[in-house]
Write an enzyme that holds these catalytic residues in place. Structure first.
Site, PDB file in Angstrom:
ATOM      1  N   GLN B 254       3.407   2.999 -11.810  1.00 29.45           N
ATOM      2  CA  GLN B 254       2.618   4.119 -11.302  1.00 29.45           C
ATOM      3  C   GLN B 254       3.239   5.440 -11.726  1.00 29.45           C
ATOM      4  O   GLN B 254       2.566   6.362 -12.166  1.00 29.45           O
ATOM      5  CB  GLN B 254       2.532   4.034  -9.769  1.00 29.45           C
ATOM      6  CG  GLN B 254       1.609   5.045  -9.149  1.00 29.45           C
ATOM      7  CD  GLN B 254       0.194   4.910  -9.681  1.00 29.45           C
ATOM      8  OE1 GLN B 254      -0.265   3.812  -9.970  1.00 29.45           O
ATOM      9  NE2 GLN B 254      -0.490   6.021  -9.864  1.00 29.45           N
ATOM     10  N   HIS B 257       2.546   7.394 -15.062  1.00 24.73           N
ATOM     11  CA  HIS B 257       1.244   8.020 -15.305  1.00 24.73           C
ATOM     12  C   HIS B 257       1.321   9.535 -15.356  1.00 24.73           C
ATOM     13  O   HIS B 257       0.653  10.183 -16.135  1.00 24.73           O
ATOM     14  CB  HIS B 257       0.258   7.655 -14.190  1.00 24.73           C
ATOM     15  CG  HIS B 257      -0.576   6.464 -14.507  1.00 24.73           C
ATOM     16  ND1 HIS B 257      -1.392   6.388 -15.589  1.00 24.73           N
ATOM     17  CD2 HIS B 257      -0.705   5.273 -13.867  1.00 24.73           C
ATOM     18  CE1 HIS B 257      -1.995   5.211 -15.617  1.00 24.73           C
ATOM     19  NE2 HIS B 257      -1.588   4.510 -14.589  1.00 24.73           N
ATOM     20  N   GLU B 323      -4.207   4.868  -3.264  1.00 26.19           N
ATOM     21  CA  GLU B 323      -5.108   4.375  -4.300  1.00 26.19           C
ATOM     22  C   GLU B 323      -4.852   2.876  -4.540  1.00 26.19           C
ATOM     23  O   GLU B 323      -5.773   2.072  -4.558  1.00 26.19           O
ATOM     24  CB  GLU B 323      -4.835   5.177  -5.580  1.00 26.19           C
ATOM     25  CG  GLU B 323      -5.730   4.836  -6.729  1.00 26.19           C
ATOM     26  CD  GLU B 323      -5.266   5.519  -8.013  1.00 26.19           C
ATOM     27  OE1 GLU B 323      -4.132   6.061  -8.048  1.00 26.19           O
ATOM     28  OE2 GLU B 323      -6.025   5.487  -8.997  1.00 26.19           O
ATOM     29  N   HIS B 324      -3.581   2.523  -4.726  1.00 25.11           N
ATOM     30  CA  HIS B 324      -3.193   1.112  -4.920  1.00 25.11           C
ATOM     31  C   HIS B 324      -2.298   0.696  -3.764  1.00 25.11           C
ATOM     32  O   HIS B 324      -1.321   1.385  -3.464  1.00 25.11           O
ATOM     33  CB  HIS B 324      -2.380   0.932  -6.203  1.00 25.11           C
ATOM     34  CG  HIS B 324      -3.036   1.502  -7.423  1.00 25.11           C
ATOM     35  ND1 HIS B 324      -2.793   2.789  -7.860  1.00 25.11           N
ATOM     36  CD2 HIS B 324      -3.917   0.959  -8.298  1.00 25.11           C
ATOM     37  CE1 HIS B 324      -3.502   3.017  -8.964  1.00 25.11           C
ATOM     38  NE2 HIS B 324      -4.204   1.928  -9.250  1.00 25.11           N
ATOM     39  N   ASP B 357      -5.299  -2.825 -13.412  1.00 25.63           N
ATOM     40  CA  ASP B 357      -5.582  -1.695 -14.310  1.00 25.63           C
ATOM     41  C   ASP B 357      -6.314  -2.159 -15.564  1.00 25.63           C
ATOM     42  O   ASP B 357      -7.133  -1.429 -16.113  1.00 25.63           O
ATOM     43  CB  ASP B 357      -4.272  -1.025 -14.749  1.00 25.63           C
ATOM     44  CG  ASP B 357      -3.616  -0.257 -13.623  1.00 25.63           C
ATOM     45  OD1 ASP B 357      -4.310   0.071 -12.651  1.00 25.63           O
ATOM     46  OD2 ASP B 357      -2.403   0.003 -13.709  1.00 25.63           O
ATOM     47  N   HIS B 416     -47.356  17.645  12.042  1.00 24.26           N
ATOM     48  CA  HIS B 416     -46.888  16.254  12.038  1.00 24.26           C
ATOM     49  C   HIS B 416     -47.693  15.432  13.052  1.00 24.26           C
ATOM     50  O   HIS B 416     -48.113  14.305  12.766  1.00 24.26           O
ATOM     51  CB  HIS B 416     -45.399  16.181  12.390  1.00 24.26           C
ATOM     52  CG  HIS B 416     -44.472  16.524  11.261  1.00 24.26           C
ATOM     53  ND1 HIS B 416     -44.415  17.769  10.699  1.00 24.26           N
ATOM     54  CD2 HIS B 416     -43.555  15.771  10.580  1.00 24.26           C
ATOM     55  CE1 HIS B 416     -43.502  17.778   9.717  1.00 24.26           C
ATOM     56  NE2 HIS B 416     -42.969  16.571   9.635  1.00 24.26           N
TER      57      HIS B 416
END
Lengths: 426, 426
Positions: B254, B257, B323-324, B357, B416
């Protein structure tokens, strides 16, 4: 109301344009309010409520007593109708509930999707002249069906510090958990960032004026929001056998919402088109509460398109992507597959739009202004989210780890490659 | 990497803060570009591509020949891996397909939900150093499973006017319909508003830099967008039996990145926590392509939280909404119900993040920076929309029309009320 012989050269974009440009001064005012609320919390909220809503509050949260008092003030007959509508809304939305699922595509491999409610959601309800308890039911019930633990409603108080009793009664019927007397950009800021008394939420839904819409767009990312609602529309596809009285009445039920509302008839019959226009103006001249609004909407944004056949009618409708689509044609259910873009589809002469607005069960919060091309009615799915599930055994990973390492290295990410390789180092 | 003994007083918000404030100068530059593209179409697109990407183009659309040439330039072994990954991705996403449904809650009443693909979708793919064909597969395949008719990819050209061949090969494998050499805010403007050669789309997805993200936020409403991606994170929950070598390797996959990426370990074992920190720094000192990025991420945003028990670990993880989420614990599937907020859940020692991934099938485009509290992995559902279906018979409407009229009048909307009443006038 304009009658147009539709053909391929008809410039729909120009004809149907009614969107206003964003205004920088509104955005600046909204940013100022958000900054104030982030910095000063409750005292900013009380300040803006005094300055903008002309209301001096001592407490922000609506008390149990206030809710009960409002409930007792609403006629029992209306409460009964709201309760029945709530049952219909709940029953329809329960069909939308998705469950967690897993499957095993290969030995040693489990994949799936874990589905959970959003924990805390804010619901904006407009105040003032727009007093729509039906929207409270429509926006709140799917959240509760989804399993939202904290559903927080905000709505601006009147100058007397009170909230419309039917709004509070609808919130009680739906089962809203907390209610605050807050409106405008300050309410959105409070929901997104919290204050001493309001815990921040994860998502904000509900319609509002330009300040509310601008504030929602600004806080998007910090929290999720629903689609920004623009002016709304009804599009009726009618064949030569359609009843012009029904069509005209349904166009007007849309037109009375807003001067920018767009009532559109698309018909294969020029005769019917002319009858509907005549009937619309006849019905306007009858006693209508909101006659001036309806007339302005019809005059400025009312259209009758004459088309060659029903295929062309559906193609035009898909291009417009109306919020409400009524099919006043033979066997409407057989034409379902021709509908590509529409918020809700009302089939046949006894399914007028107000049935969906108030009672049948499907949501009345629908994508407006052509956004049905990419968005959906408000639903249980708006209050839930998904997490992917992955599980590989040692053997399953061993079979593929070298491919993963190669793919990762092709992207220059060798720590990714090593993460799988280290599992199988001797 | 900081080791923290977690307790109720730990200030997570302060500790994990890494979001940058929005910058007004970027927004102004983006607004200028959008205005230019709306006004001058292609010539503005060519101008900005020359000014910003330093590339003089003669045509915007990538030709069939260019695609084939790129495809032929990619090693067959890598193409094979991408094809296999594509099959896995397609197979998983086909499980997400929803079908139109109807039901009859009462005699004469049909309700339901009509489900259709979004017609035209734009896919942004970053260029330059970030060369991620896996993202092309992950973003494109669910759209094609959904039935999107026109999937349009945009990606910035290099100074030589070319696009990375693996990006084009991935687009060909996925089945993208059109590709344009465009990047930055000008690409987003072209997708939202169109030009002489590019038809506007209904939705824009895909990651990008701050200009792309700002442009997406600006065009939101005109088109739909996916969630704005922020810096990403992995959170590993590990018990005392977890393998520190695996945990460290996964944290680094991770960390490589992005300097803002956040690698977090949450463990019940102080011994393991210390082992992992030691191992992370040992692995960094080995040969890593992106050693400096990984080290900065680990130094600035790496955390090891020591917790009392697994319940506290899950509660902390849900608060962070990673996220993960990797579960390096006994029988991880039994803890699924404890996961409230996470993009993807990786179960056990042989399900490292890179498996997801690149290869397993579930999407790698996941909610980052805590947005898993309200959003989901990219999926087929992001490329489809729903329309409600309502159909009432005359009898069915007659049974309820008076209630609808009463509810409508309580909101002051008597057109209506009249729309239903006119159906039953004598």
């Amino acid at each position: 109301m304009k009658l147009i012989n539709y053909n391929k050269n008809t410039n729909l974009i120009k004809l149907l344009k009614r969107n206003e440009e964003e205004q920088d001064d509104i955005r600046n005012a909204v940013l100022e309010i958000i900054k104030g609320v982030k910095k000063d919390g409750n005292s900013a909220l009380l300040y803006y409520t005094k300055a903008l809503d002309k209301c001096e509050l001592t407490h922000l949260q609506v008390t149990e007593e206030e809710i009960q008092e409002a409930y007792d003030a609403v006629p029992e007959s209306l409460l009964d109708i709201m309760r029945e509508a709530a049952i219909n809304i709940r029953s329809f939305h329960e069909k939308q509930l998705e469950k967690t699922w897993t499957y095993a595509p290969l030995p040693g491999v489990i994949l799936g999707q874990h589905i959970t409610p959003i924990e805390r959601v804010g619901l904006y309800v407009p105040g003032g002249k727009a007093n729509y308890p039906s929207t409270v039911l429509m926006d709140a019930i799917p959240a509760l069906v989804a399993g939202v633990q904290s559903l927080v409603m905000v709505t601006p108080p009147g100058r007397d510090g009170k909230i419309n009793p039917t709004i509070l009664a609808a919130a009680k019927i739906a089962g809203v958990h907390e209610i605050y007397k807050l409106g405008g950009a300050q309410a959105i800021a409070a929901l997104a960032y919290g204050s001493e008394t309001i815990k921040p939420v994860n998502k904000i839904v509900g319609p509002g004026n330009i300040y509310v819409a601008t504030a929602k767009k600004e806080v998007f990312g910090k929290v999720d929001i629903d689609m920004i609602a623009g002016p709304s529309e009804v599009l009726i596809i009618a064949d030569e056998n359609a009843n012009p009285v029904y069509a005209a009445a349904d166009l007007l039920s849309q037109a009375e919402h807003d001067e920018l509302a767009m009532p559109i008839l698309v018909t294969t019959s020029q005769v019917l088109g002319e009858q509907v226009i005549e009937e619309v103006y006849r019905q306007i001249e009858e006693d209508l509460n909101r006659k001036l609004i309806a007339k302005k909407s019809v005059d400025d944004f009312g259209f009758v398109f004459i088309v060659k056949n029903l295929d062309e009618a559906f193609s035009l409708s898909n291009e417009i992507a109306p919020e409400h689509l009524e099919l006043l044609i033979e066997n409407p259910m057989n034409s379902l597959e021709k509908v590509k873009n529409a918020g809700a589809i009302f089939m046949g002469p006894y399914t007028p739009e107000p049935l969906g607005d108030y009672f049948a069960g499907p949501n009345h919060t629908l994508p407006t202004s052509g956004t049905a091309k990419f968005s959906s009615p408000l639903g249980v799915y708006d209050y839930m989210k998904k997490s992917s599930i992955l599980s590989y055994s040692q053997d399953a990973l061993e079979n593929v780890y070298e491919k993963i390492a190669t793919f990762a290295r092709s992207e220059g990410l060798d720590a990714h490659a090593k993460a799988v390789e280290r599992r199988f180092e001797k």
